[in-house]
Motif scaffolding. Structure first.
Motif, PDB file in Angstrom:
ATOM      1  N   CYS A  48      -5.284  11.213   4.694  1.00 31.56           N
ATOM      2  CA  CYS A  48      -4.709  10.331   5.714  1.00 31.56           C
ATOM      3  C   CYS A  48      -3.356  10.843   6.179  1.00 31.56           C
ATOM      4  CB  CYS A  48      -4.580   8.898   5.183  1.00 31.56           C
ATOM      5  SG  CYS A  48      -6.146   8.082   4.908  1.00 31.56           S
TER       6      CYS A  48
ATOM      7  N   ALA B  97      -7.914   6.114  -4.365  1.00 37.14           N
ATOM      8  CA  ALA B  97      -6.999   6.592  -3.323  1.00 37.14           C
ATOM      9  C   ALA B  97      -5.650   6.991  -3.893  1.00 37.14           C
ATOM     10  CB  ALA B  97      -6.816   5.515  -2.254  1.00 37.14           C
TER      11      ALA B  97
ATOM     12  N   TRP C 177      -4.968   9.840  -1.010  1.00 42.31           N
ATOM     13  CA  TRP C 177      -4.472   9.256   0.239  1.00 42.31           C
ATOM     14  C   TRP C 177      -3.591  10.250   1.006  1.00 42.31           C
ATOM     15  CZ3 TRP C 177       0.720   8.691   1.332  1.00 42.31           C
ATOM     16  CH2 TRP C 177       1.604   8.761   0.250  1.00 42.31           C
TER      17      TRP C 177
ATOM     18  N   ARG D 230      -1.181   4.206   4.910  1.00 45.57           N
ATOM     19  CA  ARG D 230      -2.032   5.351   4.611  1.00 45.57           C
ATOM     20  C   ARG D 230      -2.854   5.104   3.350  1.00 45.57           C
ATOM     21  NH1 ARG D 230       2.411   9.974   4.838  1.00 45.57           N
ATOM     22  NH2 ARG D 230       0.699  11.328   4.142  1.00 45.57           N
ATOM     23  N   ILE D 231      -2.240   4.510   2.338  1.00 45.00           N
ATOM     24  CA  ILE D 231      -2.976   4.187   1.108  1.00 45.00           C
ATOM     25  C   ILE D 231      -4.060   3.156   1.404  1.00 45.00           C
ATOM     26  CG2 ILE D 231      -2.784   3.109  -1.166  1.00 45.00           C
ATOM     27  CD1 ILE D 231      -0.007   4.338  -1.415  1.00 45.00           C
TER      28      ILE D 231
ATOM     29  N   HIS E 299      -5.578   2.630   4.254  1.00 45.79           N
ATOM     30  CA  HIS E 299      -6.629   3.262   5.048  1.00 45.79           C
ATOM     31  C   HIS E 299      -7.536   4.117   4.163  1.00 45.79           C
ATOM     32  CE1 HIS E 299      -8.448   4.710   8.757  1.00 45.79           C
ATOM     33  NE2 HIS E 299      -8.358   5.943   8.291  1.00 45.79           N
ATOM     34  N   ALA E 300      -6.937   4.890   3.262  1.00 45.01           N
ATOM     35  CA  ALA E 300      -7.719   5.732   2.358  1.00 45.01           C
ATOM     36  C   ALA E 300      -8.573   4.886   1.420  1.00 45.01           C
ATOM     37  CB  ALA E 300      -6.796   6.639   1.549  1.00 45.01           C
ATOM     38  N   THR E 301      -8.036   3.761   0.973  1.00 41.90           N
ATOM     39  CA  THR E 301      -8.796   2.861   0.090  1.00 41.90           C
ATOM     40  C   THR E 301      -9.993   2.275   0.813  1.00 41.90           C
ATOM     41  OG1 THR E 301      -6.792   2.310  -1.162  1.00 41.90           O
ATOM     42  CG2 THR E 301      -8.648   0.792  -1.337  1.00 41.90           C
TER      43      THR E 301
END
Length: 355
Positions: free
Chosen positions: A212, A249, A208, A223-224, A226-228
């Motif tokens: 991100c 992530a 992440w 951010r986590i 979104h990355a997931t």
């Protein structure tokens, strides 16, 4: 007795059908242009959702050469092939379009002054030439390529922008890292994950963090998330990926993601069927990539302190890094980090090829 049914007049029926069809066409043509791709995307996502409950590992028994293609993916590729047959290549893989998309993703109007276009422009053009002329990408493949390249450039521009606006980042001191390298399938990912469990000794870049970057540092949860979401969407397209590479992530990730910022990563050739690009990479120097690598570690250290000002663990921990690509850039690695400690994994080559 029942009255006889009135005689039908076929020409009147056809006239009514024609009027209805004409009215329907006029109605559709009156829609705003943006609505058509929106509806097409909605249909595609609906079809993907219908098929997302497929078994996780769906290759035929005894074979890893025939990947499963849900109906939605086959439909996208079919229509893309039909469009390509008449000269319409979608989506665009033009370098100017990709840079523009990346800048929009970074929320910038122009490339930051800290970005040296010469350090990525040539490799970008060569990669795009290989993708257009050799890779034989499907429509979905073009979408993946567009997303991978634009996302990498977005992160590049964001990182350089942060260096421009905050001098504190460049003042971060990076300790000599511990670097795991070796041929693919020799246990580098396992060893990386194992050693990273000792959080008192080691600090590894998380997925992440690498994928991100944001304009605001204090948004770790978003951010986590979104990355997931990005990873889950990828795994819908490649549901068997975790069978040979564990990924999350919030897990340590290899430095390949950093190399992608300079469009100098082997992962791009592997994922996008661009093996001529991979052969070209082997003859290149990686000094600019390793300078960017240090810049990324400086930012991650700074970012960690911004998220949790009370934490100063970064000063006492060593960076734990990993990538098979370091095998082809050992000299540049040592030049940038002269006191780096290298862990080189080994395995019987015949088992490596089989794996």
């Amino acid at each position: 007795p029942l009255a006889p049914a009135p005689a039908r007049h076929p020409h009147r029926t056809h006239r009514r059908q024609g009027m209805v069809l004409s009215a329907l066409v006029d109605f559709v043509l009156g829609w705003p242009p943006w609505l058509f791709p929106f509806l097409a995307g909605a249909v595609v996502m609906l079809l993907i959702d219908i098929h997302q409950k497929k078994p996780k590992f769906i290759y035929p028994e005894g074979s890893m050469l025939q990947p499963h293609r849900p109906f939605a993916i086959r439909a996208i590729n079919y229509f893309g092939s039909a469009a390509a047959a008449i000269g319409i290549l979608w989506p665009s893989l033009d370098s100017k379009d990709l840079v523009k998309q990346a800048l929009e993703g970074a929320g910038l109007d122009t490339e930051p002054a800290a970005t040296d276009k010469g350090s990525y422009g040539n490799s970008l053009e060569i990669l795009l030439e290989v993708l257009e002329n050799e890779a034989r990408l499907t429509t979905l493949g073009r979408l993946v390529a567009q997303g991978m390249i634009a996302k990498s450039l977005t992160n590049r521009f964001l990182l350089d922008h942060k260096f421009e606006i905050d001098d504190r980042i460049r003042k971060e001191k990076v300790k000599p890292p511990v670097v795991i390298l070796g041929l693919p399938r020799t246990g580098t990912t396992f060893l990386h994950g194992l050693l990273s469990q000792d959080r008192r000794m080691f600090r590894s870049p998380m997925l992440w963090e690498l994928t991100c970057l944001k304009k605001q540092e204090k948004d770790r949860g978003e951010r986590i998330k979104h990355a997931t979401n990005d990873l889950e969407n990828f795994l819908k397209l490649a549901p068997n990926f975790r069978a040979f590479h564990d990924i999350s992530a919030i897990m340590p990730e290899e430095c390949t993601v950093i190399f992608q910022q300079g469009v100098m990563a082997q992962s791009m050739s592997f994922c996008l069927n661009a093996f001529t690009f991979d052969r070209w990479l082997m003859d290149q120097g990686f000094d600019s990539i390793m300078r960017r690598h240090r810049r990324m570690l400086q930012y991650l250290q700074f970012d960690e302190k911004e998220i949790d000002p009370s934490s100063r663990e970064t000063k006492s921990r060593d960076w734990l890094l990993k990538s098979p690509q370091y095998l082809m850039m050992l000299q540049e690695l040592i030049d940038e980090y002269p006191k780096a400690q290298i862990v080189w994994t080994h395995r019987d080559p015949t088992q490596v090829l089989g794996s």
